[in-house]
Design a protein around this motif. Sequence first.
Motif, mmCIF file in Angstrom:
data_model
loop_
_atom_site.group_PDB
_atom_site.id
_atom_site.type_symbol
_atom_site.label_atom_id
_atom_site.label_comp_id
_atom_site.label_asym_id
_atom_site.label_seq_id
_atom_site.Cartn_x
_atom_site.Cartn_y
_atom_site.Cartn_z
ATOM 1 N N ALA A 137 0.827 -1.209 0.000
ATOM 2 C CA ALA A 137 0.000 0.000 0.000
ATOM 3 C C ALA A 137 0.861 1.258 0.000
ATOM 4 C CB ALA A 137 -0.930 -0.009 1.211
ATOM 5 N N VAL A 138 1.927 1.269 0.774
ATOM 6 C CA VAL A 138 2.817 2.429 0.817
ATOM 7 C C VAL A 138 3.517 2.608 -0.532
ATOM 8 C CG1 VAL A 138 4.930 3.340 1.856
ATOM 9 C CG2 VAL A 138 3.145 2.384 3.310
ATOM 10 N N CYS A 139 3.941 1.530 -1.132
ATOM 11 C CA CYS A 139 4.576 1.590 -2.449
ATOM 12 C C CYS A 139 3.600 2.159 -3.479
ATOM 13 C CB CYS A 139 5.058 0.210 -2.864
ATOM 14 S SG CYS A 139 5.897 0.203 -4.451
ATOM 15 N N ALA A 140 2.374 1.694 -3.463
ATOM 16 C CA ALA A 140 1.356 2.188 -4.400
ATOM 17 C C ALA A 140 1.077 3.672 -4.162
ATOM 18 C CB ALA A 140 0.079 1.377 -4.257
ATOM 19 N N LEU A 141 1.053 4.090 -2.926
ATOM 20 C CA LEU A 141 0.823 5.499 -2.597
ATOM 21 C C LEU A 141 1.967 6.369 -3.109
ATOM 22 C CD1 LEU A 141 -0.955 7.572 -1.150
ATOM 23 C CD2 LEU A 141 0.313 7.077 0.927
ATOM 24 N N ILE A 142 3.185 5.925 -2.927
ATOM 25 C CA ILE A 142 4.341 6.682 -3.405
ATOM 26 C C ILE A 142 4.316 6.784 -4.925
ATOM 27 C CG2 ILE A 142 6.862 6.641 -3.626
ATOM 28 C CD1 ILE A 142 6.919 5.484 -0.768
ATOM 29 N N VAL A 143 4.026 5.691 -5.605
ATOM 30 C CA VAL A 143 3.944 5.708 -7.066
ATOM 31 C C VAL A 143 2.850 6.667 -7.524
ATOM 32 C CG1 VAL A 143 3.333 4.322 -9.093
ATOM 33 C CG2 VAL A 143 4.935 3.431 -7.396
ATOM 34 N N SER A 144 1.733 6.663 -6.847
ATOM 35 C CA SER A 144 0.633 7.558 -7.197
ATOM 36 C C SER A 144 1.026 9.024 -7.029
ATOM 37 C CB SER A 144 -0.586 7.245 -6.326
ATOM 38 O OG SER A 144 -1.594 8.195 -6.526
ATOM 39 N N VAL A 145 1.690 9.342 -5.937
ATOM 40 C CA VAL A 145 2.118 10.726 -5.682
ATOM 41 C C VAL A 145 3.141 11.168 -6.724
ATOM 42 C CG1 VAL A 145 3.367 12.198 -4.071
ATOM 43 C CG2 VAL A 145 1.561 10.704 -3.240
ATOM 44 N N VAL A 146 4.109 10.325 -7.018
ATOM 45 C CA VAL A 146 5.127 10.669 -8.018
ATOM 46 C C VAL A 146 4.480 10.867 -9.384
ATOM 47 C CG1 VAL A 146 7.147 9.788 -9.269
ATOM 48 C CG2 VAL A 146 7.037 9.599 -6.787
ATOM 49 N N TYR A 147 3.544 10.014 -9.742
ATOM 50 C CA TYR A 147 2.851 10.147 -11.025
ATOM 51 C C TYR A 147 2.084 11.469 -11.094
ATOM 52 C CZ TYR A 147 -0.288 9.251 -14.904
ATOM 53 O OH TYR A 147 -0.975 9.354 -16.085
ATOM 54 N N ASP A 148 1.390 11.821 -10.023
ATOM 55 C CA ASP A 148 0.650 13.084 -9.997
ATOM 56 C C ASP A 148 1.586 14.287 -10.060
ATOM 57 O OD1 ASP A 148 -1.763 11.756 -9.888
ATOM 58 O OD2 ASP A 148 -1.975 11.951 -7.713
ATOM 59 N N MET A 149 2.730 14.197 -9.404
ATOM 60 C CA MET A 149 3.676 15.309 -9.396
ATOM 61 C C MET A 149 4.308 15.518 -10.769
ATOM 62 S SD MET A 149 5.609 14.817 -5.758
ATOM 63 C CE MET A 149 6.897 15.955 -6.189
ATOM 64 N N GLN A 150 4.605 14.440 -11.468
ATOM 65 C CA GLN A 150 5.295 14.569 -12.746
ATOM 66 C C GLN A 150 4.429 15.198 -13.822
ATOM 67 O OE1 GLN A 150 5.175 12.759 -15.906
ATOM 68 N NE2 GLN A 150 3.308 11.709 -15.388
#
Length: 66
Positions: free
Chosen positions: A7-20
Amino acid sequence: MKGMEIAVCALIVSVVYDMQKGFQKKPFPYIVAGITIVLTGFLNVSIPLVLLLWILCGLLERRKQC
């Protein structure tokens, strides 16, 4: 605990995707990522050494733009 790691990995990927989405599309970050993968993954170069290399590279790039 494994469920939380995923879940933490998925959250980090989601945040990075939104930021980029807001970033400018320049090739330099993709080149850095590719070279880092090759250096650490295939050539077994020390990660702290690679980080120092990219810090130096970033400082030189910033100085060139100022």
